[in-house]
Design a protein around this motif. Structure first.
Motif, mmCIF file in Angstrom:
data_model
loop_
_atom_site.group_PDB
_atom_site.id
_atom_site.type_symbol
_atom_site.label_atom_id
_atom_site.label_comp_id
_atom_site.label_asym_id
_atom_site.label_seq_id
_atom_site.Cartn_x
_atom_site.Cartn_y
_atom_site.Cartn_z
ATOM 1 N N ARG A 29 0.951 -1.150 -0.081
ATOM 2 C CA ARG A 29 0.045 0.045 0.085
ATOM 3 C C ARG A 29 1.031 1.312 -0.069
ATOM 4 N N LEU A 30 1.990 1.159 0.775
ATOM 5 C CA LEU A 30 2.793 2.451 0.805
ATOM 6 C C LEU A 30 3.550 2.545 -0.613
ATOM 7 N N ALA A 31 4.142 1.495 -1.005
ATOM 8 C CA ALA A 31 4.602 1.643 -2.421
ATOM 9 C C ALA A 31 3.695 2.107 -3.507
ATOM 10 N N ARG A 32 2.399 1.521 -3.358
ATOM 11 C CA ARG A 32 1.374 2.258 -4.551
ATOM 12 C C ARG A 32 1.079 3.637 -4.197
ATOM 13 N N ALA A 33 1.009 3.968 -2.929
ATOM 14 C CA ALA A 33 0.737 5.405 -2.585
ATOM 15 C C ALA A 33 1.783 6.380 -3.266
ATOM 16 N N ALA A 34 3.087 5.744 -3.093
ATOM 17 C CA ALA A 34 4.088 6.630 -3.617
ATOM 18 C C ALA A 34 4.101 6.529 -4.824
ATOM 19 N N LEU A 35 3.823 5.496 -5.689
ATOM 20 C CA LEU A 35 3.647 5.617 -7.124
ATOM 21 C C LEU A 35 2.901 6.629 -7.596
ATOM 22 N N THR A 36 1.840 6.841 -6.932
ATOM 23 C CA THR A 36 0.854 7.712 -7.422
ATOM 24 C C THR A 36 1.249 9.195 -7.620
ATOM 25 N N ARG A 37 2.695 9.339 -6.935
ATOM 26 C CA ARG A 37 3.402 10.866 -7.148
ATOM 27 C C ARG A 37 4.292 10.407 -8.122
ATOM 28 N N VAL A 38 4.488 9.337 -8.653
ATOM 29 C CA VAL A 38 5.681 9.130 -9.647
ATOM 30 C C VAL A 38 5.143 9.009 -11.058
ATOM 31 N N LEU A 39 4.012 8.095 -10.945
ATOM 32 C CA LEU A 39 3.587 7.794 -12.486
ATOM 33 C C LEU A 39 2.330 8.464 -12.826
ATOM 34 N N GLU A 40 2.511 9.050 -14.016
ATOM 35 C CA GLU A 40 0.978 9.798 -14.437
ATOM 36 C C GLU A 40 0.142 8.993 -14.551
ATOM 37 N N PRO A 41 -1.278 9.289 -14.535
ATOM 38 C CA PRO A 41 -2.440 8.323 -14.710
ATOM 39 C C PRO A 41 -2.367 7.866 -16.087
ATOM 40 N N GLY A 42 -2.566 6.472 -16.164
ATOM 41 C CA GLY A 42 -2.666 5.959 -17.631
ATOM 42 C C GLY A 42 -1.151 5.501 -18.059
ATOM 43 N N ASP A 43 -0.141 5.783 -17.351
ATOM 44 C CA ASP A 43 1.071 5.486 -18.038
ATOM 45 C C ASP A 43 1.303 4.033 -18.178
ATOM 46 N N GLU A 44 1.088 3.542 -19.444
ATOM 47 C CA GLU A 44 1.338 2.162 -19.576
ATOM 48 C C GLU A 44 2.733 1.504 -19.473
ATOM 49 N N GLN A 45 3.972 2.188 -19.648
ATOM 50 C CA GLN A 45 5.059 1.708 -19.244
ATOM 51 C C GLN A 45 5.151 1.604 -17.703
ATOM 52 N N GLY A 46 4.704 2.492 -17.107
ATOM 53 C CA GLY A 46 4.700 2.346 -15.703
ATOM 54 C C GLY A 46 3.857 1.118 -15.085
ATOM 55 N N GLY A 47 2.704 0.799 -15.772
ATOM 56 C CA GLY A 47 1.960 -0.376 -15.605
ATOM 57 C C GLY A 47 2.567 -1.515 -15.856
ATOM 58 N N ARG A 48 3.391 -1.681 -16.957
ATOM 59 C CA ARG A 48 4.218 -2.825 -17.262
ATOM 60 C C ARG A 48 5.073 -3.128 -16.315
ATOM 61 N N TRP A 49 5.727 -2.015 -15.674
ATOM 62 C CA TRP A 49 6.811 -2.240 -14.611
ATOM 63 C C TRP A 49 6.203 -2.880 -13.379
ATOM 64 N N LEU A 50 4.874 -2.434 -13.158
ATOM 65 C CA LEU A 50 4.077 -2.637 -11.815
ATOM 66 C C LEU A 50 3.829 -4.189 -12.196
ATOM 67 N N ARG A 51 3.621 -4.362 -13.257
ATOM 68 C CA ARG A 51 3.049 -6.017 -13.475
ATOM 69 C C ARG A 51 4.107 -6.747 -13.347
ATOM 70 N N GLU A 52 5.470 -6.273 -13.904
ATOM 71 C CA GLU A 52 6.683 -7.310 -13.984
ATOM 72 C C GLU A 52 7.392 -7.296 -12.885
ATOM 73 N N PHE A 53 7.483 -6.278 -11.947
ATOM 74 C CA PHE A 53 8.437 -6.160 -10.695
ATOM 75 C C PHE A 53 7.400 -6.262 -9.452
ATOM 76 N N GLY A 54 6.188 -5.620 -9.553
ATOM 77 C CA GLY A 54 5.503 -5.379 -8.334
ATOM 78 C C GLY A 54 5.779 -3.877 -7.790
ATOM 79 N N ALA A 55 4.843 -3.424 -6.811
ATOM 80 C CA ALA A 55 4.996 -2.116 -6.406
ATOM 81 C C ALA A 55 6.400 -1.834 -5.403
#
Length: 407
Positions: A29-55
């Motif tokens: 939860r902390l990692a995902r909350a932090a990532l809302t400040r890192v990744l812009e909404p709809g950032d598919e590259q960031g979404g691929r990283w999330l799927r590959e590595f986890g938050a």
């Protein structure tokens, strides 16, 4: 479903209203909350990283510049540097405390409250959602419709949006929109006036009243319904964030209704997103000469379905048997006549009396049959007798049936 019922469902699931239910670990939860400040909404590259590595692992890699070999691949050095700078500055504990202080919460995939239909967005799925309001978003989203449209709408557009909002709310549906001026605001107000359930999806932090002219409206929605967004507390909107916000509106709901939209309109982006996701897409028609309805009409020429009220919307998105009432004009008294009497009535001239033989010839019946039908029509007030001739009464062809007792 009323807000009170949805809140009860939330408590039953273990959400606890202002808390968060589910099996998501604190580190996730902390990692995902932090990532809302890192990744812009709809950032598919960031979404691929999330799927590959986890938050958690993704944040570790973004905040460990010394481990160059561990840096996520797929973007240029300049863009990766921007991710790293934002990751280093993120303080998720502060954001979580800030939203909790305002009576809100942060939910992410894995929580009981997470609406699973958002997963249809694939790698463009939100990292998480910030919420204000007590009801369960997952419960409300199961029976929800988006109503969107022009900001600079006409009085007709505002009226139709408010009527749709009220009608849907009265039938137990949740109305989702973007809290913008024009159609969005009218739809939300229509729901609130009916004491119904509505969700505002913002392109900024849920603690930011934007547009400022709708700060009071957004506050009312937070009290009676839900205010949600992908961006952390204090984040401000940008033009691109408004466009990307629309995909969440489309994915969250069963269908999207567009009320007034020009050819280049963010509302049409929502409708097209809904189509891509396999959701229902509907449009409210306007005058053919109105530029504000041109985009809606183009939508209706494609896969969009024309709707004019809440009943027609529910017929499309609702369960089997939730049909809109049959539409027909007023019932005229002559509609209830049997076929022979109707033919005799039609055989009489409109402006002069006629004899029995003339009426029988026109109706294709015998003289005796015609006489009997003429006396029947006389008793019903359709014709009057002048000697041995018959003439239509003034109201014979246009008098509607008088409705009594609500029938």
């Amino acid at each position: 479903m009323t807000p009170e019922a949805a809140a009860g469902a939330d408590l039953a699931e273990g959400g606890g209203g202002f808390g968060v239910g589910g099996g998501v670990a604190d580190a996730e939860r902390l990692a995902r909350a932090a990532l809302t400040r890192v990744l812009e909404p709809g950032d598919e590259q960031g979404g691929r990283w999330l799927r590959e590595f986890g938050a958690v692992e993704l944040m570790r890699r973004l905040t460990s510049p010394a481990e160059e070999e561990a840096a996520p691949a797929g973007v240029g050095e300049q863009r990766l540097s921007g991710y790293r700078i934002r990751a280093a500055a993120a303080v998720p504990e502060r954001d979580l405390d800030a939203v909790a202080a305002g009576g809100g919460r942060f939910i992410c995939p894995g929580d009981l409250e997470w609406p699973r239909q958002l997963d249809d967005l694939g790698d463009a799925r939100p990292v998480g959602l910030w919420l204000r309001g007590r009801p369960s978003l997952r419960t409300w989203a199961l029976r929800s419709v988006a109503v969107v449209g022009a900001r600079a709408c006409t009085p007709y557009g505002a009226h139709m949006a408010a009527a749709l909002g009220t009608g849907l709310a009265e039938r137990g549906w949740v109305v989702v929109s973007g809290a913008a001026f024009g159609v969005d605001g009218a739809a939300h107000r229509g729901v609130l006036a009916a004491d119904g359930a509505t969700v505002a999806v913002l392109a900024c932090g849920v603690d930011v009243g934007y547009p400022r002219g709708h700060a009071e409206l957004i506050g009312r929605i937070a009290e009676q319904g839900l205010v949600i967004g992908e961006l952390p507390p204090g984040a401000h909107p940008t033009p691109s964030r408004f466009i990307l916000r629309n995909r969440v509106i489309a994915a969250l709901t069963r269908g999207t209704v567009v009320v007034e939209a020009e050819y280049r309109s963010g509302s049409l982006v929502t409708a097209r997103s809904a189509q891509k996701l396999g959701r229902f897409t509907m449009g409210v028609p306007g005058p053919a000469t109105s530029g504000l309805s041109a985009g809606v009409h183009e939508l209706l020429r494609g896969e969009g379905v024309l709707v004019t009220d809440a009943a027609e919307v529910i017929e499309l998105v609702g369960d089997m048997g939730e049909l809109a009432p049959a539409r027909r004009g007023p019932v005229l008294a002559r509609d209830l006549l049997d076929p022979v009497a109707a033919r005799v009535l039609e055989a009489l001239p409109g402006r002069r009396p006629a004899g029995v033989r003339e009426a029988a010839l026109g109706a294709g019946t015998s003289t005796d049959e015609t006489i009997g039908r003429l006396y029947e029509l006389h008793s019903l007030g359709f014709v009057e007798r002048h000697g041995d001739r018959w003439q239509l009464t003034p109201t014979a062809t246009h008098a509607p049936i008088e409705r009594r007792g609500g029938s």
